[in-house]
Scaffold this motif. Structure first.
Motif, PDB file in Angstrom:
ATOM      1  N   PHE A 177      20.325   0.927  -4.113  1.00 37.75           N
ATOM      2  CA  PHE A 177      21.396   0.090  -4.658  1.00 37.75           C
ATOM      3  C   PHE A 177      20.920  -0.822  -5.795  1.00 37.75           C
ATOM      4  O   PHE A 177      21.638  -1.055  -6.750  1.00 37.75           O
ATOM      5  N   ARG A 178      19.690  -1.335  -5.657  1.00 35.37           N
ATOM      6  CA  ARG A 178      19.127  -2.167  -6.725  1.00 35.37           C
ATOM      7  C   ARG A 178      18.284  -1.351  -7.711  1.00 35.37           C
ATOM      8  O   ARG A 178      17.803  -1.890  -8.684  1.00 35.37           O
ATOM      9  N   HIS A 179      18.064  -0.086  -7.374  1.00 34.32           N
ATOM     10  CA  HIS A 179      17.309   0.844  -8.233  1.00 34.32           C
ATOM     11  C   HIS A 179      15.887   0.360  -8.523  1.00 34.32           C
ATOM     12  O   HIS A 179      15.383   0.502  -9.632  1.00 34.32           O
ATOM     13  N   PHE A 180      15.261  -0.236  -7.504  1.00 40.49           N
ATOM     14  CA  PHE A 180      13.860  -0.633  -7.613  1.00 40.49           C
ATOM     15  C   PHE A 180      12.981   0.610  -7.481  1.00 40.49           C
ATOM     16  O   PHE A 180      13.357   1.572  -6.815  1.00 40.49           O
ATOM     17  N   THR A 181      11.790   0.564  -8.084  1.00 40.63           N
ATOM     18  CA  THR A 181      10.780   1.589  -7.797  1.00 40.63           C
ATOM     19  C   THR A 181      10.195   1.301  -6.413  1.00 40.63           C
ATOM     20  O   THR A 181      10.457   0.237  -5.830  1.00 40.63           O
ATOM     21  N   ALA A 182       9.383   2.227  -5.901  1.00 37.44           N
ATOM     22  CA  ALA A 182       8.784   2.039  -4.575  1.00 37.44           C
ATOM     23  C   ALA A 182       7.926   0.777  -4.550  1.00 37.44           C
ATOM     24  O   ALA A 182       7.953   0.014  -3.567  1.00 37.44           O
ATOM     25  N   ILE A 183       7.163   0.527  -5.615  1.00 38.92           N
ATOM     26  CA  ILE A 183       6.298  -0.664  -5.662  1.00 38.92           C
ATOM     27  C   ILE A 183       7.134  -1.934  -5.757  1.00 38.92           C
ATOM     28  O   ILE A 183       6.839  -2.938  -5.094  1.00 38.92           O
TER      29      ILE A 183
ATOM     30  N   ILE B 197       0.846  -1.207   0.000  1.00 38.02           N
ATOM     31  CA  ILE B 197       0.000   0.000   0.000  1.00 38.02           C
ATOM     32  C   ILE B 197       0.874   1.247   0.000  1.00 38.02           C
ATOM     33  O   ILE B 197       0.633   2.200  -0.748  1.00 38.02           O
ATOM     34  N   GLY B 198       1.935   1.221   0.867  1.00 41.06           N
ATOM     35  CA  GLY B 198       2.846   2.363   0.936  1.00 41.06           C
ATOM     36  C   GLY B 198       3.541   2.616  -0.395  1.00 41.06           C
ATOM     37  O   GLY B 198       3.644   3.757  -0.851  1.00 41.06           O
ATOM     38  N   GLY B 199       4.032   1.542  -1.038  1.00 44.85           N
ATOM     39  CA  GLY B 199       4.702   1.674  -2.327  1.00 44.85           C
ATOM     40  C   GLY B 199       3.762   2.216  -3.394  1.00 44.85           C
ATOM     41  O   GLY B 199       4.144   3.085  -4.194  1.00 44.85           O
ATOM     42  N   PHE B 200       2.525   1.722  -3.384  1.00 43.92           N
ATOM     43  CA  PHE B 200       1.522   2.184  -4.359  1.00 43.92           C
ATOM     44  C   PHE B 200       1.204   3.666  -4.142  1.00 43.92           C
ATOM     45  O   PHE B 200       1.128   4.443  -5.093  1.00 43.92           O
ATOM     46  N   ILE B 201       1.046   4.055  -2.863  1.00 41.95           N
ATOM     47  CA  ILE B 201       0.727   5.454  -2.542  1.00 41.95           C
ATOM     48  C   ILE B 201       1.865   6.370  -2.957  1.00 41.95           C
ATOM     49  O   ILE B 201       1.648   7.416  -3.591  1.00 41.95           O
ATOM     50  N   VAL B 202       3.109   5.994  -2.584  1.00 43.18           N
ATOM     51  CA  VAL B 202       4.271   6.832  -2.903  1.00 43.18           C
ATOM     52  C   VAL B 202       4.432   6.999  -4.415  1.00 43.18           C
ATOM     53  O   VAL B 202       4.751   8.071  -4.909  1.00 43.18           O
ATOM     54  N   GLN B 203       4.175   5.896  -5.155  1.00 40.45           N
ATOM     55  CA  GLN B 203       4.385   5.925  -6.599  1.00 40.45           C
ATOM     56  C   GLN B 203       3.284   6.681  -7.348  1.00 40.45           C
ATOM     57  O   GLN B 203       3.542   7.324  -8.355  1.00 40.45           O
TER      58      GLN B 203
ATOM     59  N   ALA C 185       8.476  -2.678  -2.433  1.00 43.26           N
ATOM     60  CA  ALA C 185       7.400  -3.193  -1.587  1.00 43.26           C
ATOM     61  C   ALA C 185       7.133  -4.664  -1.857  1.00 43.26           C
ATOM     62  O   ALA C 185       6.984  -5.474  -0.931  1.00 43.26           O
ATOM     63  N   LEU C 186       7.099  -5.040  -3.127  1.00 43.07           N
ATOM     64  CA  LEU C 186       6.857  -6.442  -3.496  1.00 43.07           C
ATOM     65  C   LEU C 186       7.981  -7.346  -2.991  1.00 43.07           C
ATOM     66  O   LEU C 186       7.736  -8.489  -2.603  1.00 43.07           O
TER      67      LEU C 186
END
Length: 331
Positions: free
Chosen positions: A281-287, A139-145, A290-291
């Motif tokens: 470091f891995r350059h992931f998006t917020a979502i 939810i946090g990753g979805f909201i931030v993105q 989160a996953l």
């Protein structure tokens, strides 16, 4: 009762995923923004003895509902923070209200179900709370993105609007446990300042990449001096303090306390570090970050019902030992 704890649980896991975004939006450093999490937990710890005193003096139902509503109100203020200082202040207030909710929930459950059923009841009732580590980062990753970090806090209002009326309607009244009890204000202030000084000193050690610097020595020394003062104070008061030292004379209590301290370091540390690792470091998006955090929460959800039954059947000692080995292998 469990509904009241969902908002604090969701909030603590959602904030971790937003640390990188908060850092950039407030134009601050990581060691400053991390006080929004450290301060939250510290305020939570300060609130625990206050929670016990409130249960002794007032109706437990009203205190629990009041704390849940307070958490919703402070969440709104955290969401409208205008700078990093106001954000940390409102997170402290959030943590304090969460610190009232958590011990109240456990105590009222024990009082309702009886100690003989506590393993089973805690497993059932805390299962919805485990959804926090699973759903919180997502939810946090979805909201931030998709929107902004502000909605991480505003979403708590909707949870409180559901939980508070249900609690008013269904919870029984809990009579005060001991109206003559007194709050150890000096002890609480002393331990709070001691904890804050020690944490700040360790933070300065991280800045200098060494414990051998004047700031760390000063603040850790101040924390140790307060610890000595508390020991003397506890002796004078003959263990009638907020944290009686004689409890640590019991082997089981001492071992459990040390185990809890180390377990919380092992759990809470990675909750802050891993989202930053994935994003920086891995350059992931917020979502994506989160996953990547979901499997740990799923593991907690799957084992939760089993652990309650196993503790009732064979005792906590063996369950903890096996769990510790599995955790080390996983790490």
């Amino acid at each position: 009762i469990a509904l009241g704890a969902i908002a604090p649980m969701l909030d603590s896991t959602m904030v971790n995923i937003a640390i990188d975004k908060l850092n950039k939006d407030f134009s601050t450093t990581l060691d400053t923004i991390q006080w929004s999490i450290t301060g939250y937990v510290l305020a939570l710890a300060i609130a625990v003895p206050v929670s016990g005193w409130l249960m002794n003096k007032f109706n437990g139902k009203k205190i629990l509902i009041g704390a849940v509503i307070a958490f919703g109100v402070t969440s709104v203020f955290a969401g409208i923070s205008w700078d990093v200082s106001s954000f940390i202040l409102f997170r402290l207030l959030q943590g304090f209200s969460a610190g009232i909710i958590t011990p109240l929930m456990s105590t009222l459950l024990v009082k309702t179900a009886g100690p003989e059923n506590i393993g089973k009841v805690m497993a059932i009732v805390s299962t919805p709370m485990i959804l926090g580590p699973i759903l919180g980062p997502v939810i946090g990753g979805f909201i931030v993105q998709t929107t902004s970090w502000h909605w991480i806090f505003f979403i708590n209002v909707f949870i409180v609007l559901i939980a508070a009326p249900l609690m008013m309607k269904t919870l029984p009244d809990f009579e005060p446990f001991n109206k003559n009890s007194k709050l150890d204000i000096f002890g609480i202030i002393n331990l709070s300042l001691m904890s804050a000084a020690m944490i700040y000193g360790i933070t300065k050690a991280a800045d200098h990449a060494s414990f051998n610097n004047s700031e760390t020595i000063l603040w850790v020394g101040f924390g140790l001096a307060l610890a000595v003062i508390y020991i003397v104070y506890n002796r004078i008061r003959k263990n009638q303090t907020v944290l009686p030292i004689n409890l640590f004379a019991h082997k089981n209590f001492l071992t459990s306390s040390v185990g809890l301290l180390l377990a919380n370091i092992a759990v809470m540390g990675p909750m802050l570090i891993l989202p930053l690792f994935f994003q920086n470091f891995r350059h992931f998006t917020a979502i994506e970050a989160a996953l990547a955090l979901i499997p740990q929460g799923v593991g907690m959800l799957v084992t939760r019902p089993m652990i309650g039954k196993m503790i009732d059947k064979i005792g906590a000692k063996y369950v903890v030992m096996v769990s510790l080995v599995l955790s080390l292998i996983g790490s």
